[in-house]
Write a protein that holds these residues in place. Structure first.
Motif, mmCIF file in Angstrom:
data_model
loop_
_atom_site.group_PDB
_atom_site.id
_atom_site.type_symbol
_atom_site.label_atom_id
_atom_site.label_comp_id
_atom_site.label_asym_id
_atom_site.label_seq_id
_atom_site.Cartn_x
_atom_site.Cartn_y
_atom_site.Cartn_z
ATOM 1 N N PHE A 42 1.185 -1.762 -0.070
ATOM 2 C CA PHE A 42 0.281 -0.156 0.232
ATOM 3 C C PHE A 42 1.112 1.063 -0.388
ATOM 4 O O PHE A 42 0.185 2.517 -0.537
ATOM 5 C CB PHE A 42 -0.679 0.049 0.805
ATOM 6 C CG PHE A 42 -1.605 0.944 1.087
ATOM 7 C CD1 PHE A 42 -2.469 1.658 0.069
ATOM 8 C CD2 PHE A 42 -2.177 2.161 2.573
ATOM 9 C CE1 PHE A 42 -3.593 2.761 0.375
ATOM 10 C CE2 PHE A 42 -2.616 2.680 3.134
ATOM 11 C CZ PHE A 42 -3.171 3.769 1.773
ATOM 12 N N HIS A 115 -4.409 -2.376 -0.612
ATOM 13 C CA HIS A 115 -4.124 -1.494 0.702
ATOM 14 C C HIS A 115 -3.590 -3.394 1.044
ATOM 15 O O HIS A 115 -2.919 -3.265 2.239
ATOM 16 C CB HIS A 115 -5.411 -2.395 1.640
ATOM 17 C CG HIS A 115 -4.634 -1.917 2.920
ATOM 18 N ND1 HIS A 115 -5.263 -2.494 4.753
ATOM 19 C CD2 HIS A 115 -4.380 -0.605 3.463
ATOM 20 C CE1 HIS A 115 -4.827 -1.475 5.588
ATOM 21 N NE2 HIS A 115 -4.217 -0.365 4.748
ATOM 22 N N SER A 317 -11.561 -1.405 5.669
ATOM 23 C CA SER A 317 -11.060 -3.653 4.520
ATOM 24 C C SER A 317 -12.221 -4.202 4.776
ATOM 25 O O SER A 317 -11.501 -5.233 3.983
ATOM 26 C CB SER A 317 -9.804 -3.230 6.049
ATOM 27 O OG SER A 317 -9.194 -2.384 6.439
ATOM 28 N N ASN A 321 -11.754 -1.583 0.173
ATOM 29 C CA ASN A 321 -10.318 -2.508 0.652
ATOM 30 C C ASN A 321 -10.248 -3.618 -0.480
ATOM 31 O O ASN A 321 -11.156 -4.676 -0.294
ATOM 32 C CB ASN A 321 -9.508 -2.146 1.582
ATOM 33 C CG ASN A 321 -9.633 -0.582 1.864
ATOM 34 O OD1 ASN A 321 -9.525 0.531 1.337
ATOM 35 N ND2 ASN A 321 -8.958 -0.707 2.638
ATOM 36 N N GLU A 323 -7.609 -6.959 0.195
ATOM 37 C CA GLU A 323 -6.847 -7.341 1.298
ATOM 38 C C GLU A 323 -6.304 -8.697 1.545
ATOM 39 O O GLU A 323 -6.794 -9.140 0.768
ATOM 40 C CB GLU A 323 -8.074 -7.316 2.661
ATOM 41 C CG GLU A 323 -8.314 -5.560 2.814
ATOM 42 C CD GLU A 323 -7.110 -4.125 3.744
ATOM 43 O OE1 GLU A 323 -6.088 -4.924 3.223
ATOM 44 O OE2 GLU A 323 -7.923 -3.890 3.990
#
Length: 422
Positions: A42, A115, A317, A321, A323
């Motif tokens: 990120f 991320h 999250s 995002n 992840e």
């Protein structure tokens, strides 16, 4: 076939705490790479950590190692032309995830960020966690140095992670066919067991895997019988997760949360404290880490289950995002993580009790807490309507200077570092 999401045995998992342990291992692995390095992150800053990564990648690329670097356009917006050009000149393929245009000097692509923090070396060694490439992950940064974790992985799960990062680039990259050929030509190696851990890579995206990480947490919380410890930097989860934590505490599970006491963003602590009453009244123990900003995204449950990764338990999250977390079942690793978390709670945390809240909680704040708690029922579906559903990867621009240097290297010149280019 995509095998992400399948538990595989025979792995070895090592915990890496903070930049001192993580950067040393990653940079050594890049320097020893023989064929390929793939990095997703990120944040990548041009400080001493970013420049050390730059040097390691250049050195490996000059030995003929294929290197792909993917950074997020919002998290890493200010990489200089010299920095990118110095990598491109030696063949490192640098890609920016969703690099939006600035309006009035402001970057607006806040949502749908890439991320993840993943490194795969030669398809044999992988790193997954929450640590970015910036000097604020080192203790000598000072009071604002971040407390964080990652894992180093060996064994069959590495093949799973390798295939995932190859596919991530191929899906987002509309460019060269050679990369898609490379994906087809890179079947998972048939490697024997190297340890006792079962492990799996679980990811979150905005297509087919929108809630996979949260579902893994929920399943483990429901199954817990002894203890649950969650250390999370940005804690504002959905209603279901809050409800399951309360249920676990009420059935006698020792539920502990380690949250930020000295946050890098004050609003983070304000949001989390809105949930404290609901959790404490159910028997959940809350500890605020007070040494410096907490950036961890780790958890353990009972004596076997653990997770380390990039996913916070917050709206970004869980609903926006991209992840990646590694989940593991291994008694030895679980015990090690428990010892680290117990040390954190005993030496660096302040336990929060109901009495601490009563002193500063007005009636209005309690009402506000009630509405925020029930807002959590709905925010995941609301956020799902926000734009930027599909990831885009854009090759980072090669500067005119780098193009000239690349031609010279073809004639035998070894190129220059970012400092030399400047």
């Amino acid at each position: 076939m995509d095998n992400v999401g399948r538990w595989v045995g025979g792995n070895r998992v090592a915990l890496l705490e903070n930049g001192e342990e993580f950067f040393t291992r990653v940079f050594d692995a890049i320097r020893q790479a023989r064929r390929e390095v793939i990095i997703e992150t990120f944040i990548l800053f041009e400080d001493k950590v970013g420049l050390a990564l730059h040097a390691a990648m250049r050195s490996a690329a000059q030995r003929g190692v294929k290197i792909d670097l993917m950074v997020d356009g919002f998290g890493s917006p200010d990489l200089s032309r010299e920095f990118i050009g110095g990598l491109s000149a030696v063949g490192v393929r640098v890609r920016m995830f969703d690099p939006g245009q600035r309006i009035l000097g402001q970057r607006l692509n806040v949502f749908r960020r890439m991320h993840r923090k993943i490194v795969v070396v030669d398809g044999e060694l992988a790193f997954v966690g929450g640590i970015n490439y910036s000097a604020d992950h080192l203790l000598d940064f000072g009071p604002k140095a971040k407390q964080d974790y990652a894992v180093e992985l060996h064994g069959p799960v590495v093949a799973q992670i390798h295939q995932f990062v190859l596919r991530a680039i191929a899906l987002g990259d509309k460019g060269p066919r050679w990369f898609r050929r490379r994906l087809k030509q890179a079947p998972p190696p048939d490697r024997g067991p190297v340890g006792d851990a079962e492990a799996v890579l679980i990811t979150r995206d905005n297509r087919r895997h929108t809630g996979d990480i949260e579902r893994e947490y929920l399943a483990a919380i429901r199954a817990a019988r002894k203890r649950i410890v969650i250390a999370n930097a940005y804690f504002f989860p959905g209603y279901r997760l809050i409800k399951e934590l309360r249920r676990a505490a009420r059935r006698g599970v020792d539920v502990r949360l380690i949250l930020q006491g000295e946050p890098d963003m004050p609003i983070v602590k304000t949001a989390a404290t809105m949930l404290y009453h609901h959790l404490l009244r159910a028997g959940v123990r809350i500890y605020e880490y007070c040494d410096r900003p907490l950036h961890a995204k780790v958890a353990l449950m009972d004596d076997v289950w653990t997770t380390v990764g990039s996913s916070n338990l917050d709206p970004l999250s869980l609903s926006l995002n991209l992840e990646a977390n590694v989940f593991a079942r291994d008694r030895a690793f679980n015990q090690l993580l428990w010892e680290r978390m117990d040390t954190l709670m005993c030496k660096s945390c302040q336990q929060i009790g109901v009495a601490d809240l009563e002193n500063g909680w007005s009636g209005w704040r309690l009402v506000r807490s009630f509405f925020i708690f029930h807002f959590l029922r709905w925010y995941p579906s609301w956020l799902g309507w926000l734009p930027r559903q599909v990831p885009r990867l854009t090759p980072a621009e090669v500067t005119e200077l780098a193009e000239k240097r690349e031609k010279r290297e073809g004639a035998g010149d070894n190129g220059a570092t970012p400092t030399e280019a400047a």
